[in-house]
Scaffold this motif. Sequence first.
Motif, PDB file in Angstrom:
ATOM      1  N   LEU A  50       0.818  -1.210   0.000  1.00  0.00           N
ATOM      2  CA  LEU A  50       0.000   0.000   0.000  1.00  0.00           C
ATOM      3  C   LEU A  50       0.854   1.264   0.000  1.00  0.00           C
ATOM      4  O   LEU A  50       0.382   2.335  -0.384  1.00  0.00           O
ATOM      5  N   GLN A  51       2.101   1.144   0.445  1.00  0.00           N
ATOM      6  CA  GLN A  51       2.981   2.304   0.497  1.00  0.00           C
ATOM      7  C   GLN A  51       3.470   2.704  -0.894  1.00  0.00           C
ATOM      8  O   GLN A  51       3.971   3.807  -1.094  1.00  0.00           O
ATOM      9  N   ASP A  52       3.340   1.792  -1.853  1.00  0.00           N
ATOM     10  CA  ASP A  52       3.729   2.058  -3.233  1.00  0.00           C
ATOM     11  C   ASP A  52       2.491   2.517  -3.999  1.00  0.00           C
ATOM     12  O   ASP A  52       1.558   1.747  -4.218  1.00  0.00           O
ATOM     13  N   ARG A  53       2.461   3.774  -4.393  1.00  0.00           N
ATOM     14  CA  ARG A  53       1.271   4.323  -5.044  1.00  0.00           C
ATOM     15  C   ARG A  53       0.924   3.598  -6.337  1.00  0.00           C
ATOM     16  O   ARG A  53      -0.242   3.541  -6.733  1.00  0.00           O
ATOM     17  N   SER A  54       1.923   3.071  -7.014  1.00  0.00           N
ATOM     18  CA  SER A  54       1.664   2.377  -8.270  1.00  0.00           C
ATOM     19  C   SER A  54       1.002   1.019  -8.038  1.00  0.00           C
ATOM     20  O   SER A  54       0.432   0.432  -8.968  1.00  0.00           O
ATOM     21  N   ARG A  55       1.086   0.508  -6.811  1.00  0.00           N
ATOM     22  CA  ARG A  55       0.525  -0.807  -6.497  1.00  0.00           C
ATOM     23  C   ARG A  55      -0.687  -0.725  -5.582  1.00  0.00           C
ATOM     24  O   ARG A  55      -1.427  -1.694  -5.445  1.00  0.00           O
ATOM     25  N   SER A  56      -0.897   0.404  -4.929  1.00  0.00           N
ATOM     26  CA  SER A  56      -1.909   0.487  -3.875  1.00  0.00           C
ATOM     27  C   SER A  56      -3.315   0.202  -4.391  1.00  0.00           C
ATOM     28  O   SER A  56      -4.118  -0.431  -3.702  1.00  0.00           O
ATOM     29  N   SER A  57      -3.623   0.673  -5.596  1.00  0.00           N
ATOM     30  CA  SER A  57      -4.988   0.481  -6.113  1.00  0.00           C
ATOM     31  C   SER A  57      -5.319  -0.998  -6.289  1.00  0.00           C
ATOM     32  O   SER A  57      -6.445  -1.426  -6.023  1.00  0.00           O
ATOM     33  N   THR A 154      -5.309   6.147   4.589  1.00  0.00           N
ATOM     34  CA  THR A 154      -4.569   7.317   4.103  1.00  0.00           C
ATOM     35  C   THR A 154      -5.013   7.775   2.721  1.00  0.00           C
ATOM     36  O   THR A 154      -4.511   8.786   2.214  1.00  0.00           O
ATOM     37  N   SER A 155      -5.942   7.056   2.078  1.00  0.00           N
ATOM     38  CA  SER A 155      -6.395   7.442   0.739  1.00  0.00           C
ATOM     39  C   SER A 155      -7.915   7.483   0.700  1.00  0.00           C
ATOM     40  O   SER A 155      -8.592   6.837   1.506  1.00  0.00           O
TER      41      SER A 155
END
Length: 217
Positions: A50-57, A154-155
Amino acid sequence: YCRVRAEEYNSLYLAEPEIVSELVGLVQAVEVVEDEELRTLALKALAAQLQDRSRSSSVITAVTSGGQSGLLAMLLHNSVASILQQANVPRAPSGSGVLPSHVVAAVQGAAASSSSATASPVEAAAAAAPAQCSVQYSVSFVDALLTLVAGLVTSSSGCQALNDAGIISALLPLLRDHHPEHLNLVCTSLKILEMYMDLSQNASTTFRDLGGLTEVI
């Protein structure tokens, strides 16, 4: 997992493009994978991604598939119920197993109204009846689950997923848990609730209607 170098991290996804769904499947496999430590590590790996924005979704989509009946909702309510059972904590301060009648009525009324979004059906159901869990979850597993939840909060998409899962009704009962070994779980839950109410438009109303202020006092 968090300490791998960037190139190793990218290589992992190239070699295992389905790693997120596989980790979610591992967490779900309670009857097949009896070793809870493996499922705990899977939760930690999902939280790290989740800390990686490219993977969080992709992580958010995977853990929330099924909406109100999905993995996240099930894990939150069942694991908290398990922890409360271990600590012999009643579901409500009155010991009756439910929230005060005026709170239940308010939440059920909100859920029944199609124009009201202050409480989801999951919130109402969890408040109206005591949760019982046949699966016993350890403190370390619930701690890893709360780490994942802290990443979701956080999102905006993560907050929506938590709303669908009934995050407030799931975590509020933990505030009555005074078991020494559960102190970290209670503190983490408070932090999550605080962040969630800062970011979610209707969270404060739901928190109040579910008796959150009384629990904190």
